[in-house]
Design a protein around this motif. Structure first.
Motif, PDB file in Angstrom:
ATOM      1  N   VAL A   1       3.253  11.388   7.236  1.00  0.00           N
ATOM      2  CA  VAL A   1       4.280  12.066   6.182  1.00  0.00           C
ATOM      3  C   VAL A   1       5.283  13.059   7.133  1.00  0.00           C
ATOM      4  O   VAL A   1       6.669  12.980   6.606  1.00  0.00           O
ATOM      5  N   LEU A   2       4.796  13.814   7.897  1.00  0.00           N
ATOM      6  CA  LEU A   2       5.686  14.706   8.640  1.00  0.00           C
ATOM      7  C   LEU A   2       6.783  13.713   9.324  1.00  0.00           C
ATOM      8  O   LEU A   2       7.931  14.423   9.197  1.00  0.00           O
ATOM      9  N   GLU A   3       6.214  12.566  10.051  1.00  0.00           N
ATOM     10  CA  GLU A   3       7.356  12.110  10.590  1.00  0.00           C
ATOM     11  C   GLU A   3       8.357  11.425   9.696  1.00  0.00           C
ATOM     12  O   GLU A   3       9.736  11.527  10.013  1.00  0.00           O
TER      13      GLU A   3
ATOM     14  N   GLU B   1       0.873  -1.238  -0.048  1.00  0.00           N
ATOM     15  CA  GLU B   1       0.022  -0.034   0.012  1.00  0.00           C
ATOM     16  C   GLU B   1       0.829   1.274  -0.009  1.00  0.00           C
ATOM     17  O   GLU B   1       1.715   1.421   0.825  1.00  0.00           O
ATOM     18  N   TYR B   2       0.603   2.318  -0.887  1.00  0.00           N
ATOM     19  CA  TYR B   2       1.199   3.435  -0.871  1.00  0.00           C
ATOM     20  C   TYR B   2       0.212   4.625  -0.585  1.00  0.00           C
ATOM     21  O   TYR B   2      -0.789   4.724  -1.026  1.00  0.00           O
ATOM     22  N   LEU B   3       0.862   5.532   0.335  1.00  0.00           N
ATOM     23  CA  LEU B   3       0.104   6.726   0.840  1.00  0.00           C
ATOM     24  C   LEU B   3       0.242   7.803  -0.903  1.00  0.00           C
ATOM     25  O   LEU B   3       1.460   8.081  -0.842  1.00  0.00           O
TER      26      LEU B   3
ATOM     27  N   LYS C   1      10.520   4.573  -0.673  1.00  0.00           N
ATOM     28  CA  LYS C   1      10.885   3.661   0.032  1.00  0.00           C
ATOM     29  C   LYS C   1      10.131   3.370   1.144  1.00  0.00           C
ATOM     30  O   LYS C   1       9.992   2.001   1.733  1.00  0.00           O
ATOM     31  N   GLN C   2       9.485   4.395   1.657  1.00  0.00           N
ATOM     32  CA  GLN C   2       8.500   4.320   2.909  1.00  0.00           C
ATOM     33  C   GLN C   2       7.150   4.360   2.215  1.00  0.00           C
ATOM     34  O   GLN C   2       6.310   4.653   3.268  1.00  0.00           O
ATOM     35  N   GLN C   3       6.926   4.022   1.326  1.00  0.00           N
ATOM     36  CA  GLN C   3       5.683   3.899   0.468  1.00  0.00           C
ATOM     37  C   GLN C   3       4.600   5.282   0.744  1.00  0.00           C
ATOM     38  O   GLN C   3       3.588   5.316   0.887  1.00  0.00           O
ATOM     39  N   ILE C   4       5.433   6.457   0.537  1.00  0.00           N
ATOM     40  CA  ILE C   4       4.774   7.530   0.477  1.00  0.00           C
ATOM     41  C   ILE C   4       5.150   8.090  -0.841  1.00  0.00           C
ATOM     42  O   ILE C   4       6.463   8.348  -1.182  1.00  0.00           O
TER      43      ILE C   4
END
Ligand code: PMP
Length: 432
Positions: free
Chosen positions: A419-421, A46-48, A388-391
């Motif tokens: 996203v901010l983190e 899953e990607y945001l 790489k963090q699916q964002i």
């Protein structure tokens, strides 16, 4: 990379032209599903989605799937027949549009909408010149490339055409005039461009601009710019076209239209991208007087534009925006997002500027906040680390150093926190 994904790449190389670019070329995403603000790849990851501004009401909205299926199974034909969806959609769109704009034309893309705006302006003014802003993109046809410095001034472009003049984009952070009081200088740019056009023998039919600039780098003009810029163009007899293909339909939150949010009323409003939420659809909304000038004996016919199917989908998008109160949601989530980014500026001086309205946000990266030298490589690295963090995010702007945030409007506060983190921890790792 999965075998099926590699195979698509190989097959694209065989019959698809190379200048259709691919996101994340080292590790492209093979999408098979999407829902709301999420995309899913062939492995179920899953990607945001922070980059797709077309699915305004969210990917794969069930109400749209249902309306489309119902209309396709009933009838789909053209505007030479009578059917309700055309008039229902036009009624609703003109109800939402600024008061003076009441005649709707329907097209199949944003480019077609802008192309029609050119024809309307030519017909009304009987002139051929145009003024556009630096860094602007208005579409993919030959006539639109001519008014798109983002294309004609970059690799492969043929430079500025004689009938076109360019005024500096009102970028109060990086432009030639800076700060919140720079509106006057940027308005003078419009005036100067009009005069240059007249002197060159190409009096101007239209000034075209996005009220907030997307490809230019998510630019919000300084206060008081827009109405004064529109007045300057009109003083020279030009019509004003607001390209709200990216910024319209509630994306900026506080108003349904970005032009109105900034105090300007165009003569011609062009729409695309989110108006079909992914179904190919564009629209032009204008005054009765301009429409009258275009009604010059030549029929305007567009085989698919205004079809029962496209109008049913467009109308349902407008209903969903209202029913789910998405503009107000975009205003709240967007403000929270920008506050969050501003909160990161101290810890990360590479964040030079945070700007936007609603869920139309730009975060500009610089190597040093004092010199404002663009941190293009850093912005690119950040985008690939976030992937790489699916964002999913993209960069743009003349120096390609602006993180563009323009997600489906169903984006939540929790998504923002994620996203901010991710940006915070990634910058701590990669920044100089
Ligand atoms: N104007 C603007 C501001 C756009 O962003 C785009 C698409 N990127 C267009 C016009 C052209 O729209 P389309 O690709 O639907 O033809």
């Amino acid at each position: 990379m999965k075998e099926a994904t590699r195979e698509i790449l190989e097959r694209r190389a065989r019959h698809i032209p190379r200048n259709l670019s691919i996101l994340y070329p080292d590790d492209p995403i093979h999408v098979v599903q999407a829902r709301g603000q999420f995309l899913y790849d062939a492995s179920g990851v899953e990607y945001l989605d922070c980059m797709n501004n077309v699915p305004q009401v969210g990917h794969s909205h069930p109400r749209l799937a249902e309306v489309a299926a119902r209309q396709l199974s009933a009838v789909n034909t053209n505007t030479r027949f009578l059917y309700e969806p055309l008039v229902d959609f036009a009624d609703r769109l003109s109800e939402l549009a600024p008061e003076s704009l009441e005649v709707c034309y329907f097209t199949n893309s944003g480019s077609e909408a802008n192309e029609l705006a050119l024809r309307l302006a030519h017909a009304y003014t009987q002139r051929g010149g145009a003024v556009a802003l630096s860094g602007a993109y208005h579409g993919t046809t030959t006539a639109l490339i001519d008014i798109s410095p983002y294309k004609f001034d970059r690799p492969g472009g043929n430079g500025r055409a004689p009938h076109v003049q360019i005024a500096a984009a009102p970028d109060p952070y990086r432009g030639p005039y800076r700060g919140p009081t720079s509106a006057r200088e940027y308005v003078r740019e419009i005036d100067d461009a009009m005069v240059r056009a007249e002197e060159a023998g190409h009096p101007v039919a239209l000034m075209i601009a996005e009220p907030m600039l997307g490809t230019g780098g998510q630019i919000v003009p300084p206060p008081a710019y827009l109405p004064a810029a529109y007045a300057a163009a009109r003083a020279h007899g030009a019509l004003v076209v607001a390209d709200e293909i990216q910024v319209g339909l509630g994306r900026v939150g506080t108003d349904f239209w970005a032009s109105r949010a900034l105090g300007g009323t165009p003569d011609i409003l062009t729409l695309g991208k989110p108006i079909g939420n992914g179904y190919p659809l564009g629209a032009v909304v204008t005054t009765r007087e301009i429409a009258h000038a275009f009604d010059n004996g030549m029929e305007y016919f567009n085989t698919f534009g205004g079809s029962p199917l496209s109008c049913s989908i467009g109308l349902e998008v407008l209903h969903i925006l209202r029913d789910e109160e998405l503009p107000a949601h975009a205003a709240a989530v967007g403000e929270y997002f920008m506050d969050g980014f501003k909160g990161l500026m101290n810890a990360h001086p590479v964040i030079g500027d945070v700007r936007g309205m609603g869920l139309f946000i730009g975060v500009e990266f610089v190597t040093d906040p004092a010199t404002r030298q663009p941190a293009t490589a850093l912005a690119r690295t950040l985008v690939s680390e976030l992937r790489k963090q699916q964002i999913l995010m993209s960069t743009d702007g003349v120096d390609d150093n602006v993180l563009k945030i323009k997600p489906p409007l169903v984006f939540t506060h929790a998504d923002v926190n994620r996203v901010l983190e991710a940006v915070d921890s990634t910058l701590a790792r990669i920044a100089l």
